[in-house]
Scaffold this active site. Structure first.
Site, PDB file in Angstrom:
ATOM      1  N   GLU A 140      -5.082 -20.506  14.999  1.00 62.21           N
ATOM      2  CA  GLU A 140      -3.870 -19.774  15.382  1.00 62.21           C
ATOM      3  C   GLU A 140      -3.890 -18.406  14.723  1.00 62.21           C
ATOM      4  OE1 GLU A 140      -1.046 -20.088  17.574  1.00 62.21           O
ATOM      5  OE2 GLU A 140      -1.018 -18.033  16.824  1.00 62.21           O
ATOM      6  N   LYS A 197      17.557 -20.811  21.650  1.00 60.58           N
ATOM      7  CA  LYS A 197      18.594 -21.849  21.562  1.00 60.58           C
ATOM      8  C   LYS A 197      19.503 -21.618  20.365  1.00 60.58           C
ATOM      9  CE  LYS A 197      16.999 -22.514  24.854  1.00 60.58           C
ATOM     10  NZ  LYS A 197      15.807 -22.084  25.598  1.00 60.58           N
ATOM     11  N   GLY A 227      -9.334 -16.686  17.608  1.00 64.97           N
ATOM     12  CA  GLY A 227     -10.577 -17.375  17.937  1.00 64.97           C
ATOM     13  C   GLY A 227     -11.200 -16.876  19.230  1.00 64.97           C
ATOM     14  N   GLU A 240      18.281  -9.133  40.833  1.00 65.26           N
ATOM     15  CA  GLU A 240      17.298 -10.149  41.258  1.00 65.26           C
ATOM     16  C   GLU A 240      16.720  -9.803  42.629  1.00 65.26           C
ATOM     17  OE1 GLU A 240      15.688 -13.062  40.248  1.00 65.26           O
ATOM     18  OE2 GLU A 240      14.907 -13.092  42.293  1.00 65.26           O
ATOM     19  N   VAL A 267      13.415  -3.954  42.100  1.00 63.88           N
ATOM     20  CA  VAL A 267      13.463  -2.912  41.072  1.00 63.88           C
ATOM     21  C   VAL A 267      12.256  -1.991  41.228  1.00 63.88           C
ATOM     22  CG1 VAL A 267      13.294  -2.511  38.579  1.00 63.88           C
ATOM     23  CG2 VAL A 267      14.847  -4.266  39.464  1.00 63.88           C
ATOM     24  N   THR A 274      10.886 -11.032  34.368  1.00 63.00           N
ATOM     25  CA  THR A 274      10.335 -11.293  35.705  1.00 63.00           C
ATOM     26  C   THR A 274       9.154 -12.249  35.657  1.00 63.00           C
ATOM     27  OG1 THR A 274       9.105  -9.240  35.427  1.00 63.00           O
ATOM     28  CG2 THR A 274      11.106  -9.126  36.737  1.00 63.00           C
ATOM     29  N   HIS A 307      31.840 -45.649  27.734  1.00 63.82           N
ATOM     30  CA  HIS A 307      32.986 -44.796  28.059  1.00 63.82           C
ATOM     31  C   HIS A 307      33.651 -44.330  26.768  1.00 63.82           C
ATOM     32  CE1 HIS A 307      36.496 -43.292  30.167  1.00 63.82           C
ATOM     33  NE2 HIS A 307      37.248 -43.911  29.268  1.00 63.82           N
TER      34      HIS A 307
HETATM   35  P1  FAD Z   1       2.238 -20.837  23.444  1.00 63.01           P
HETATM   36  O1  FAD Z   1       3.480 -21.423  22.922  1.00 63.01           O
HETATM   37  O2  FAD Z   1       2.300 -19.499  24.059  1.00 63.01           O
HETATM   38  O3  FAD Z   1       1.218 -20.841  22.231  1.00 63.01           O
HETATM   39  C1  FAD Z   1      -0.038 -20.278  22.309  1.00 63.01           C
HETATM   40  C2  FAD Z   1      -0.459 -19.856  20.926  1.00 63.01           C
HETATM   41  O4  FAD Z   1      -1.845 -19.548  20.958  1.00 63.01           O
HETATM   42  C3  FAD Z   1       0.242 -18.600  20.427  1.00 63.01           C
HETATM   43  O5  FAD Z   1       0.848 -18.844  19.179  1.00 63.01           O
HETATM   44  C4  FAD Z   1      -0.874 -17.565  20.292  1.00 63.01           C
HETATM   45  O6  FAD Z   1      -0.713 -16.730  19.160  1.00 63.01           O
HETATM   46  C5  FAD Z   1      -2.081 -18.461  20.119  1.00 63.01           C
HETATM   47  N1  FAD Z   1      -3.336 -17.846  20.563  1.00 63.01           N
HETATM   48  C6  FAD Z   1      -3.603 -17.322  21.780  1.00 63.01           C
HETATM   49  N2  FAD Z   1      -4.876 -16.921  21.843  1.00 63.01           N
HETATM   50  C7  FAD Z   1      -5.424 -17.191  20.633  1.00 63.01           C
HETATM   51  C8  FAD Z   1      -6.698 -16.986  20.080  1.00 63.01           C
HETATM   52  N3  FAD Z   1      -7.677 -16.443  20.783  1.00 63.01           N
HETATM   53  N4  FAD Z   1      -6.910 -17.360  18.798  1.00 63.01           N
HETATM   54  C9  FAD Z   1      -5.910 -17.919  18.062  1.00 63.01           C
HETATM   55  N5  FAD Z   1      -4.687 -18.149  18.542  1.00 63.01           N
HETATM   56  C10 FAD Z   1      -4.455 -17.789  19.807  1.00 63.01           C
HETATM   57  N6  FAD Z   1      10.135 -23.890  27.384  1.00 63.01           N
HETATM   58  C11 FAD Z   1      10.868 -25.016  27.347  1.00 63.01           C
HETATM   59  O7  FAD Z   1      10.351 -26.080  27.689  1.00 63.01           O
HETATM   60  N7  FAD Z   1      12.171 -25.007  26.940  1.00 63.01           N
HETATM   61  C12 FAD Z   1      12.791 -23.876  26.560  1.00 63.01           C
HETATM   62  O8  FAD Z   1      13.959 -23.902  26.195  1.00 63.01           O
HETATM   63  C13 FAD Z   1      12.054 -22.673  26.591  1.00 63.01           C
HETATM   64  N8  FAD Z   1      12.632 -21.525  26.221  1.00 63.01           N
HETATM   65  C14 FAD Z   1      11.890 -20.374  26.226  1.00 63.01           C
HETATM   66  C15 FAD Z   1      12.521 -19.189  25.879  1.00 63.01           C
HETATM   67  C16 FAD Z   1      11.826 -18.001  25.880  1.00 63.01           C
HETATM   68  C17 FAD Z   1      12.524 -16.725  25.476  1.00 63.01           C
HETATM   69  C18 FAD Z   1      10.446 -18.007  26.233  1.00 63.01           C
HETATM   70  C19 FAD Z   1       9.659 -16.733  26.208  1.00 63.01           C
HETATM   71  C20 FAD Z   1       9.817 -19.181  26.606  1.00 63.01           C
HETATM   72  C21 FAD Z   1      10.530 -20.373  26.611  1.00 63.01           C
HETATM   73  N9  FAD Z   1       9.955 -21.575  27.008  1.00 63.01           N
HETATM   74  C22 FAD Z   1      10.699 -22.724  27.010  1.00 63.01           C
HETATM   75  C23 FAD Z   1       8.552 -21.654  27.428  1.00 63.01           C
HETATM   76  C24 FAD Z   1       7.685 -22.189  26.283  1.00 63.01           C
HETATM   77  O9  FAD Z   1       7.830 -21.349  25.160  1.00 63.01           O
HETATM   78  C25 FAD Z   1       6.224 -22.259  26.698  1.00 63.01           C
HETATM   79  O10 FAD Z   1       6.106 -22.990  27.899  1.00 63.01           O
HETATM   80  C26 FAD Z   1       5.382 -22.939  25.632  1.00 63.01           C
HETATM   81  O11 FAD Z   1       5.486 -22.248  24.417  1.00 63.01           O
HETATM   82  C27 FAD Z   1       3.925 -23.032  26.063  1.00 63.01           C
HETATM   83  O12 FAD Z   1       3.177 -23.635  25.063  1.00 63.01           O
HETATM   84  P2  FAD Z   1       1.620 -23.328  24.873  1.00 63.01           P
HETATM   85  O13 FAD Z   1       1.208 -24.132  23.679  1.00 63.01           O
HETATM   86  O14 FAD Z   1       0.905 -23.506  26.139  1.00 63.01           O
HETATM   87  O15 FAD Z   1       1.533 -21.774  24.533  1.00 63.01           O
HETATM   88  P1  NAI Z   2      11.114 -16.875  36.030  1.00 62.11           P
HETATM   89  O1  NAI Z   2       9.914 -17.035  36.848  1.00 62.11           O
HETATM   90  O2  NAI Z   2      11.941 -18.062  35.678  1.00 62.11           O
HETATM   91  O3  NAI Z   2      12.117 -15.847  36.742  1.00 62.11           O
HETATM   92  C1  NAI Z   2      11.739 -14.557  37.090  1.00 62.11           C
HETATM   93  C2  NAI Z   2      12.751 -14.000  38.070  1.00 62.11           C
HETATM   94  O4  NAI Z   2      12.492 -12.624  38.251  1.00 62.11           O
HETATM   95  C3  NAI Z   2      12.668 -14.656  39.444  1.00 62.11           C
HETATM   96  O5  NAI Z   2      13.960 -15.017  39.860  1.00 62.11           O
HETATM   97  C4  NAI Z   2      12.065 -13.566  40.312  1.00 62.11           C
HETATM   98  O6  NAI Z   2      12.469 -13.643  41.659  1.00 62.11           O
HETATM   99  C5  NAI Z   2      12.610 -12.307  39.630  1.00 62.11           C
HETATM  100  N1  NAI Z   2      11.847 -11.081  39.906  1.00 62.11           N
HETATM  101  C6  NAI Z   2      10.500 -10.938  39.960  1.00 62.11           C
HETATM  102  N2  NAI Z   2      10.182  -9.670  40.261  1.00 62.11           N
HETATM  103  C7  NAI Z   2      11.353  -8.977  40.386  1.00 62.11           C
HETATM  104  C8  NAI Z   2      11.691  -7.626  40.698  1.00 62.11           C
HETATM  105  N3  NAI Z   2      10.755  -6.702  40.954  1.00 62.11           N
HETATM  106  N4  NAI Z   2      12.980  -7.268  40.736  1.00 62.11           N
HETATM  107  C9  NAI Z   2      13.956  -8.182  40.515  1.00 62.11           C
HETATM  108  N5  NAI Z   2      13.691  -9.481  40.219  1.00 62.11           N
HETATM  109  C10 NAI Z   2      12.405  -9.869  40.150  1.00 62.11           C
HETATM  110  O7  NAI Z   2      10.628 -16.106  34.719  1.00 62.11           O
HETATM  111  P2  NAI Z   2      11.307 -15.857  33.313  1.00 62.11           P
HETATM  112  O8  NAI Z   2      12.782 -16.022  33.385  1.00 62.11           O
HETATM  113  O9  NAI Z   2      10.745 -14.580  32.833  1.00 62.11           O
HETATM  114  O10 NAI Z   2      10.735 -17.050  32.446  1.00 62.11           O
HETATM  115  C11 NAI Z   2       9.317 -17.216  32.260  1.00 62.11           C
HETATM  116  C12 NAI Z   2       8.978 -18.642  31.978  1.00 62.11           C
HETATM  117  O11 NAI Z   2       9.493 -19.057  30.736  1.00 62.11           O
HETATM  118  C13 NAI Z   2       9.541 -19.551  33.031  1.00 62.11           C
HETATM  119  O12 NAI Z   2       8.460 -20.006  33.801  1.00 62.11           O
HETATM  120  C14 NAI Z   2      10.175 -20.668  32.301  1.00 62.11           C
HETATM  121  O13 NAI Z   2       9.571 -21.870  32.647  1.00 62.11           O
HETATM  122  C15 NAI Z   2       9.947 -20.385  30.820  1.00 62.11           C
HETATM  123  N6  NAI Z   2      11.234 -20.519  30.139  1.00 62.11           N
HETATM  124  C16 NAI Z   2      11.841 -21.738  30.097  1.00 62.11           C
HETATM  125  C17 NAI Z   2      13.075 -21.900  29.526  1.00 62.11           C
HETATM  126  C18 NAI Z   2      13.698 -23.228  29.553  1.00 62.11           C
HETATM  127  O14 NAI Z   2      13.025 -24.198  29.865  1.00 62.11           O
HETATM  128  N7  NAI Z   2      14.982 -23.348  29.246  1.00 62.11           N
HETATM  129  C19 NAI Z   2      13.787 -20.792  28.912  1.00 62.11           C
HETATM  130  C20 NAI Z   2      13.091 -19.535  29.047  1.00 62.11           C
HETATM  131  C21 NAI Z   2      11.855 -19.436  29.614  1.00 62.11           C
END
Ligand code: FAD
Ligand code: NAI
Length: 462
Positions: free
Chosen positions: A33, A51, A115, A199, A233, A267, A441
């Site tokens: 990592e 959260k 890595g 959107e 956009v 997006t 309930h």
């Molecule tokens: P990541 O969590 O992206 O982890 C990958 C890791 O690999 C990173 O730490 C990176 O530094 C490391 N890495 C990459 N390349 C290398 C390398 N070459 N060498 C060493 N380390 C490396 N999902 C949910 O299910 N529920 C949610 O509520 C939710 N909320 C989210 C809110 C936000 C704002 C965002 C941005 C995402 C959210 N997600 C949520 C999505 C979720 O974070 C991802 O789906 C999840 O983290 C993916 O896990 P991953 O292990 O595949 O990758």
């Molecule tokens: P998203 O794919 O959920 O939504 C992107 C939105 O942007 C879509 O509605 C799309 O139509 C719109 N869009 C794309 N191009 C546009 C443009 N040119 N102008 C206006 N609108 C445009 O992606 P988001 O919200 O960035 O999240 C990324 C990922 O992170 C998601 O795939 C989600 O699974 C994960 N995530 C999950 C959470 C959870 O499980 N609670 C919380 C936050 C992220």
């Protein structure tokens, strides 16, 4: 002798869970990592910090809007943004340290640094090359932007910048009505910002059951979030005190603009595989930049696997975790499996939105005969008591067999309640199985049972 049986690249939910499971299955395991802390996007700049902010601002909303109704009088709390950020950071630290502890407990070696894979069976971290029988790519994803937008993570931000703004903005334009846009938009709306979501499509949260999405948008609009739908956009111009977002309405190509102190670009995200050396190795990729894998998460190069956001499928932490556990089983010679038909999705706004399985739109497209049982939280005593009567449970079952095909909930604790249906679907249960199960309930979960009753002879409290 290889240095390790398994080296996992990436310490996010996919990678760290995979590493722990590999170690538990008796494999000598390392996890690479590059960040200062483990936990990946999810723990550092994703699920967990978002959260924390949703919880803090939901509490503020309760104090401002519902406390007085319950006889809790007095001044509403004021916002100390620095303290809210410190709270968020404490939550992150507690979680990331927790993973470090779990690595030690399970004897997973953390190789600190970035890595790359110079050859099959080798992982280079800094100047050191380690050998491994199996390499698992869990390198995750990063935010994607749009042409014409320069992210500075100051006032034109992705989710990463939005989690750590220097101050709470007076106005915010969110580009994209997806999960990030609506969660972070809710945070800043509750903190007093004028929030407009722009959107591209005509519905928010693409892929969500349309009836739920419509209801969700109405409820968010009631909270004061504004929506500009069907808008492409074109770009964002950075000004001294404001940014200008220009967009074209798709229906008539008319051009418009809107100013805001902060612009959040939400997006979507893209897989991150930079610097791994995959092209040189000949690892096949999809045209969307994801690592191509077979049904057992193997790439086309022997001994190299991939999971999580870096591969095809929903970008969700729990999907990455499940793949992490399953691929660990595979490399340990067991039978790892992920049921992609039963992966819940949750949006942690108020109300929460949760779903699993198929939507009505998908079933219609398949020409499948189905029935729908719906129950409004207005008929749920517990929800009404806490001012959460908005929303409903929608259960979809096969018309002939009554087998549950999907469930979509908008309402209180939807993200927890959905798991009853996930388990039911894993067991191939029918709506009647849920309807015949005693539910305590007064709980929100009674609404799930009522929706199941509505699939049969009818709900009681409707
Ligand atoms: P990541 O969590 O992206 O982890 C990958 C890791 O690999 C990173 O730490 C990176 O530094 C490391 N890495 C990459 N390349 C290398 C390398 N070459 N060498 C060493 N380390 C490396 N999902 C949910 O299910 N529920 C949610 O509520 C939710 N909320 C989210 C809110 C936000 C704002 C965002 C941005 C995402 C959210 N997600 C949520 C999505 C979720 O974070 C991802 O789906 C999840 O983290 C993916 O896990 P991953 O292990 O595949 O990758
Ligand atoms: P998203 O794919 O959920 O939504 C992107 C939105 O942007 C879509 O509605 C799309 O139509 C719109 N869009 C794309 N191009 C546009 C443009 N040119 N102008 C206006 N609108 C445009 O992606 P988001 O919200 O960035 O999240 C990324 C990922 O992170 C998601 O795939 C989600 O699974 C994960 N995530 C999950 C959470 C959870 O499980 N609670 C919380 C936050 C992220």
């Amino acid at each position: 002798m290889a240095d390790f049986d398994v080296i996992v690249i990436g310490g996010g939910p996919g990678g760290y869970v995979c590493a722990i499971r590999c170690a538990q299955l008796g494999l000598k395991t390392a996890c690479v990592e590059g960040r200062e802390t483990l936990g990946g996007t999810c723990l550092n700049v994703g699920c967990i910090p978002s959260k924390a902010l949703l919880h803090a601002t939901h509490s503020l909303h309760e104090a401002e809007h519902n406390f007085a109704k319950m006889g809790l009088k007095g001044k509403s709390p004021s916002v100390d943004w620095e303290q809210m950020q410190a709270y968020k950071q404490d939550v992150i630290n507690g979680n990331t340290k927790g993973i470090e502890f779990l690595f030690k407990k399970n004897k997973v070696t953390w190789l600190k640094g970035w890595g790359s894979i110079p050859a099959a069976g080798q992982v280079k971290v800094g100047e050191e090359v380690h050998s491994a029988k199996n390499i698992i790519i869990a390198s995750g994803s990063v935010p994607s932007s749009l042409p014409g937008i320069e992210i500075d993570e100051d006032t034109i931000v992705t989710s990463t910048g939005a989690l750590s703004l220097k101050k709470t903005p007076k106005s915010m334009v969110v580009i994209g009505a997806g999960v990030i846009g609506l969660e972070m938009g809710s945070v800043y709306k509750r903190l007093g910002a004028d929030v407009t979501v722009v959107e591209f499509l005509d519905n928010i949260t693409p892929g969500m059951d349309a009836e739920v999405a419509k209801s969700f948008q109405k409820l968010l609009a009631k909270q004061g979030i504004k929506f500009v739908m069907g808008a492409a956009v074109q770009g964002v111009a950075k000004g001294k005190n404001k940014n200008t977002v220009s967009y074209k309405l798709r229906k008539d190509d008319s051009e418009h603009s809107i100013d805001a102190e902060v612009v959040l670009v939400a997006t979507g995200r893209k897989p991150y595989t930079d610097g791994l050396g995959l092209a040189e190795l000949g690892v096949e990729m999809t045209d969307r930049g994801q690592v191509k894998t077979d049904a057992h998460w193997a790439t086309n190069v022997k001994g190299i696997y991939a999971i999580g956001d870096a591969i095809v499928g929903p970008m969700l932490a729990h999907k990455a975790e499940d793949e992490g556990m399953a691929v660990a089983e595979v490399v340990a010679g067991k039978h790892g499996h992920v049921n992609y038909g039963v992966i819940p999705g949750v949006i942690y706004t108020t109300p929460e939105v949760a779903s699993v399985g198929q939507t009505e739109e998908q079933l219609k497209a398949e020409g499948r005969a189905y029935k729908v049982g719906k129950f409004s939280f207005m008929g749920n005593g517990r929800a009404k008591a806490v001012f959460q009567g908005d929303g409903f449970v929608k259960l979809i079952a096969d018309k002939e067999t009554d087998r549950i095909l999907g469930c979509h909930i908008i309402g209180p604790a939807a993200g927890d309640m959905i798991h009853e249906i996930c388990v039911a679907m894993e067991f191939g249960a029918s709506a009647q199985d849920i309807a015949l199960t005693c539910h305590a309930h007064p709980t929100y979960s009674e609404a799930v049972r009522e929706a199941a009753l509505a699939c049969g002879d009818g709900a009681i409290h409707a």
